[in-house]
Design a protein around this motif. Structure first.
Motif, mmCIF file in Angstrom:
data_model
loop_
_atom_site.group_PDB
_atom_site.id
_atom_site.type_symbol
_atom_site.label_atom_id
_atom_site.label_comp_id
_atom_site.label_asym_id
_atom_site.label_seq_id
_atom_site.Cartn_x
_atom_site.Cartn_y
_atom_site.Cartn_z
ATOM 1 N N SER A 46 0.536 -1.285 -0.203
ATOM 2 C CA SER A 46 -0.052 0.235 -0.297
ATOM 3 C C SER A 46 0.840 1.482 -0.207
ATOM 4 O O SER A 46 0.074 1.902 -1.306
ATOM 5 C CB SER A 46 -1.024 0.191 1.296
ATOM 6 N N ILE A 47 1.397 0.968 1.176
ATOM 7 C CA ILE A 47 2.751 2.348 0.889
ATOM 8 C C ILE A 47 3.635 2.591 -0.462
ATOM 9 O O ILE A 47 3.228 3.510 -0.867
ATOM 10 C CB ILE A 47 3.443 2.723 1.992
ATOM 11 N N ASP A 48 4.207 1.338 -0.895
ATOM 12 C CA ASP A 48 4.580 1.967 -2.671
ATOM 13 C C ASP A 48 3.912 2.019 -3.893
ATOM 14 O O ASP A 48 4.350 2.921 -4.808
ATOM 15 C CB ASP A 48 5.573 -0.337 -3.001
ATOM 16 N N ALA A 49 2.862 1.486 -3.814
ATOM 17 C CA ALA A 49 1.341 1.949 -4.471
ATOM 18 C C ALA A 49 0.981 2.522 -4.672
ATOM 19 O O ALA A 49 0.512 4.013 -5.145
ATOM 20 C CB ALA A 49 0.297 1.227 -4.119
ATOM 21 N N ILE A 94 -5.761 15.973 -2.708
ATOM 22 C CA ILE A 94 -6.308 14.863 -3.222
ATOM 23 C C ILE A 94 -7.703 14.991 -1.455
ATOM 24 O O ILE A 94 -7.569 15.535 -0.819
ATOM 25 C CB ILE A 94 -5.655 13.815 -1.977
ATOM 26 N N VAL A 95 -8.861 14.535 -1.836
ATOM 27 C CA VAL A 95 -9.999 14.214 -1.032
ATOM 28 C C VAL A 95 -10.030 13.167 -0.725
ATOM 29 O O VAL A 95 -10.214 13.435 0.708
ATOM 30 C CB VAL A 95 -11.171 14.084 -2.283
ATOM 31 N N SER A 96 -9.923 12.107 -1.250
ATOM 32 C CA SER A 96 -10.296 10.823 -0.725
ATOM 33 C C SER A 96 -8.839 9.233 -1.022
ATOM 34 O O SER A 96 -8.855 10.003 -2.235
ATOM 35 C CB SER A 96 -11.394 9.956 -0.468
ATOM 36 N N VAL A 97 -8.737 8.407 -0.060
ATOM 37 C CA VAL A 97 -8.077 7.492 -1.203
ATOM 38 C C VAL A 97 -8.610 6.474 -0.006
ATOM 39 O O VAL A 97 -8.997 5.398 0.525
ATOM 40 C CB VAL A 97 -6.739 7.287 -0.369
ATOM 41 N N GLU A 98 -8.258 5.127 -1.163
ATOM 42 C CA GLU A 98 -9.522 4.103 -0.617
ATOM 43 C C GLU A 98 -7.641 2.592 -1.514
ATOM 44 O O GLU A 98 -7.167 2.889 -2.015
ATOM 45 C CB GLU A 98 -10.112 3.517 -1.813
ATOM 46 N N LEU A 99 -8.004 1.549 0.020
ATOM 47 C CA LEU A 99 -6.925 1.087 0.299
ATOM 48 C C LEU A 99 -7.581 -0.621 0.106
ATOM 49 O O LEU A 99 -8.660 -1.154 0.732
ATOM 50 C CB LEU A 99 -5.456 0.959 1.381
ATOM 51 N N HIS A 100 -7.335 -1.339 -1.243
ATOM 52 C CA HIS A 100 -8.260 -2.350 -1.620
ATOM 53 C C HIS A 100 -7.205 -3.057 -1.684
ATOM 54 O O HIS A 100 -6.118 -3.233 -2.068
ATOM 55 C CB HIS A 100 -8.440 -2.556 -2.638
ATOM 56 N N ALA A 158 -2.194 -8.595 -5.112
ATOM 57 C CA ALA A 158 -1.862 -7.875 -4.825
ATOM 58 C C ALA A 158 -2.970 -6.234 -3.879
ATOM 59 O O ALA A 158 -3.864 -6.882 -3.730
ATOM 60 C CB ALA A 158 -2.193 -6.436 -6.224
ATOM 61 N N VAL A 159 -2.014 -5.364 -4.041
ATOM 62 C CA VAL A 159 -2.957 -4.571 -3.263
ATOM 63 C C VAL A 159 -3.549 -3.394 -4.271
ATOM 64 O O VAL A 159 -2.929 -2.927 -5.892
ATOM 65 C CB VAL A 159 -3.037 -3.482 -2.135
ATOM 66 N N ARG A 160 -4.675 -2.727 -4.691
ATOM 67 C CA ARG A 160 -5.485 -1.823 -5.643
ATOM 68 C C ARG A 160 -6.017 -0.213 -4.426
ATOM 69 O O ARG A 160 -6.121 -0.490 -3.881
ATOM 70 C CB ARG A 160 -6.327 -1.737 -6.105
ATOM 71 N N VAL A 161 -4.956 0.877 -5.334
ATOM 72 C CA VAL A 161 -5.129 1.804 -4.331
ATOM 73 C C VAL A 161 -6.041 2.926 -5.601
ATOM 74 O O VAL A 161 -5.441 2.903 -6.425
ATOM 75 C CB VAL A 161 -3.958 2.959 -4.012
ATOM 76 N N HIS A 190 -0.335 -2.561 -6.995
ATOM 77 C CA HIS A 190 0.697 -3.540 -6.777
ATOM 78 C C HIS A 190 1.138 -4.758 -5.725
ATOM 79 O O HIS A 190 0.336 -4.989 -4.898
ATOM 80 C CB HIS A 190 2.288 -1.979 -6.487
ATOM 81 N N ASN A 191 2.244 -5.604 -5.979
ATOM 82 C CA ASN A 191 2.499 -6.063 -5.020
ATOM 83 C C ASN A 191 3.693 -5.795 -4.195
ATOM 84 O O ASN A 191 4.240 -6.717 -5.763
ATOM 85 C CB ASN A 191 2.142 -7.319 -5.244
ATOM 86 N N THR A 192 4.763 -5.519 -3.906
ATOM 87 C CA THR A 192 5.544 -5.419 -3.347
ATOM 88 C C THR A 192 6.687 -6.971 -3.362
ATOM 89 O O THR A 192 7.416 -7.128 -3.896
ATOM 90 C CB THR A 192 6.007 -5.251 -2.114
ATOM 91 N N ALA A 193 5.376 -8.203 -2.837
ATOM 92 C CA ALA A 193 6.269 -9.456 -2.365
ATOM 93 C C ALA A 193 7.001 -10.152 -4.110
ATOM 94 O O ALA A 193 6.956 -11.273 -3.836
ATOM 95 C CB ALA A 193 4.926 -10.186 -1.788
ATOM 96 N N VAL A 194 6.251 -9.420 -5.432
ATOM 97 C CA VAL A 194 6.764 -10.650 -6.281
ATOM 98 C C VAL A 194 7.327 -9.282 -7.647
ATOM 99 O O VAL A 194 7.244 -9.569 -7.790
ATOM 100 C CB VAL A 194 4.987 -10.757 -6.942
ATOM 101 N N VAL A 195 7.407 -8.302 -6.653
ATOM 102 C CA VAL A 195 8.696 -8.144 -7.910
ATOM 103 C C VAL A 195 9.900 -7.885 -8.193
ATOM 104 O O VAL A 195 10.656 -8.943 -7.031
ATOM 105 C CB VAL A 195 9.099 -5.797 -7.343
ATOM 106 N N ASP A 196 10.040 -8.297 -9.096
ATOM 107 C CA ASP A 196 11.705 -9.021 -10.052
ATOM 108 C C ASP A 196 12.669 -8.353 -9.121
ATOM 109 O O ASP A 196 12.649 -6.722 -8.611
ATOM 110 C CB ASP A 196 11.734 -8.651 -11.163
ATOM 111 N N ARG A 197 13.713 -9.315 -7.881
ATOM 112 C CA ARG A 197 14.499 -8.471 -7.594
ATOM 113 C C ARG A 197 16.071 -9.096 -8.255
ATOM 114 O O ARG A 197 16.260 -10.252 -8.594
ATOM 115 C CB ARG A 197 14.339 -9.316 -5.957
ATOM 116 N N ASP A 198 16.915 -8.161 -8.008
ATOM 117 C CA ASP A 198 18.002 -8.669 -8.731
ATOM 118 C C ASP A 198 19.150 -8.749 -7.035
ATOM 119 O O ASP A 198 18.571 -7.927 -5.607
ATOM 120 C CB ASP A 198 18.851 -7.252 -9.062
#
Length: 450
Positions: free
Chosen positions: A281-284, A299-305, A376-379, A393-401
């Motif tokens: 959620s932070i990264d997205a 920004i008026v509002s934010v939804e974190l799905h 993933a989460v949806r923001v 976005h899903n931080t856990a499945v981002v390709d990592r070097d």
């Protein structure tokens, strides 16, 4: 005619796990696994050095260092402790900030449960850095393999896997360093399993890092007792009313073994000093704000799905202290909107949890648990101009070097460790951890950590 084979004659999961752990000492582990293991250790020293200054770590140290001395280093302290107590104190310190690594197969924090046990036993038993790396990987991956037998219900039912599975991993690692045979290792696993505890209801309190410390200490105790001939019932994991059937709702499964070194490479490191389930959620939200050049006033509002499981872990709506703010999706979103550094340890303070502007912005954020489990989460951001922007976005499945990952962890270490022991000592310690497999004397590397 020979009798038909007895289906019950095959080794059960506990003995299979014990036998499998012993194989780690006989194999050449993949270089990627060794590299990531050293990254885990470097990250552990970083968060433990800073964590040792936290109130929870100081209370534990004051309680146990007042009892006795011993042979083992306590990070951030001049006084030494027994093997058991060093594992406990260092384990609590390493998880005090909730800034340490995680693993999805374990559904918890492996290094803070396993490495304090490894460090204490390796120092006490005069084992080499190479021995410590092998034991650490074996303990880490053993915790993950047990995790695969109790997931997802174990964690969903409220058990904190760091405390429960972590104790088993710590026992395996300590047992390898103490050269237990298969039978004694099975007893050590059983002794650790019967001590398994840790409640998710404790998230946001000092009791959460206690889970890591207890896991490490319980694992050390289990291995040391087993070495003396103390026994547990065989098959402690798979037995009726054993670990798996009591602490999960999962149906019995054949023993699940993984190739040595194949799971530690999937370690997920934290670059925000909050619960890992807040990271996507932070990264997205950060990416969305950067992409569209949004300011707080836009920004008026934010939804974190988010996946529904996040709601029971990191959905404290109105945190009243810094520890609680690490487990608040609404709060970390407010931090992003207000351009506060989510990687800074000092951003998760009691003062910031109660800061009026952050409290106001938190009310703009709605958290909805409607995304697929483990995904993933949806923001979604609604702007004052009426435009709505969305991102998944899903931080856990981002390709990592792995090399780039190492660079980020090294920089994290320099910042965190340098704030406690100074830049020069931090740089020397970084180099020594990078050559951990070559050390035969722990005094030099640990001399920097006191």
């Amino acid at each position: 005619m020979d009798p038909a084979p007895n289906a019950n004659s095959a080794p059960g999961f506990t003995r299979t796990l014990a036998n499998n752990a012993l194989q780690y000492c006989e194999l050449d582990l993949p270089i990627e696994a060794i590299t990531v293991a050293k990254q885990c250790v470097l990250d552990w020293f970083a968060v433990t050095l800073v964590g040792s200054t936290e109130k929870s770590a100081k209370i534990i140290a004051e309680e146990f260092l007042s009892l006795e001395g011993g042979a083992c280093t306590v990070i951030g302290q001049k006084t030494r402790a027994s093997v058991h107590n060093a594992a406990l104190i260092n384990g609590v310190a390493s998880h005090a900030l909730d800034y340490d690594d995680v693993n999805r197969m374990m559904t918890g924090h492996p290094t803070v449960a396993v490495f304090p046990a490894v460090l204490a036993v390796a120092e006490a038993e005069c084992r080499t850095g190479q021995d410590a790396i092998v034991a650490f990987i074996a303990g880490y991956e053993s915790a993950c393999m047990v995790g695969s037998h109790v997931s997802p219900s174990h964690y969903a039912n409220g058990f904190h896997s760091t405390g429960t599975l972590g104790a088993i991993g710590a026992a395996v690692a300590a047992g390898l360093l103490m050269k237990l045979d298969a039978e004694s290792m099975e007893h050590a696993i059983g002794i650790a399993a019967t001590q398994g505890a840790g409640l998710k209801a404790m998230f946001g309190s000092m009791a959460k890092p206690l889970h890591a410390g207890k896991a490490a200490a319980n694992g050390v105790l289990a291995a040391r007792l087993a070495a003396r001939g103390f026994t547990a019932q065989p098959g402690a994991l798979e037995a009726d009313q054993g670990f798996i059937s009591t602490l999960s709702n999962e149906s019995p499964r054949p023993p699940i073994m993984i190739d040595p070194g194949s799971e530690i490479i999937h370690t997920l490191f934290k670059y925000h000093a909050a619960c890992y389930l807040t990271h996507s959620s932070i990264d997205a939200l950060s990416a969305l704000i950067r992409k569209h050049s949004l300011a707080r006033k836009d920004i008026v509002s934010v939804e974190l799905h988010v996946p529904e499981s996040h709601l029971k872990v990191c959905n404290i709506s109105d945190p009243s202290c810094g520890l609680e703010s690490k487990f608040s999706l609404k709060h970390v979103a407010a931090m992003v909107i207000c351009k506060k550094d989510t990687s800074s340890l000092y951003a998760y303070s009691d003062e910031n949890a109660l800061e009026p502007e952050l409290q106001r912005v938190r009310q703009m954020v709605t958290v909805i648990g409607d995304m697929p489990a483990g995904g993933a989460v949806r923001v979604s951001v609604l702007t004052i101009s009426g435009l709505r922007y969305e991102i998944e976005h899903n931080t856990a499945v981002v390709d990592r070097d792995i090399r780039a990952q190492g660079d980020r962890i090294s920089e994290k270490f320099r910042v965190l460790a340098g704030s406690v022991i100074g830049a020069d000592k931090a740089e020397r310690m970084l180099d020594e951890v990078g050559n951990l497999e070559s050390i035969s004397d722990w005094s030099k590397i640990l001399g920097h950590a006191r």
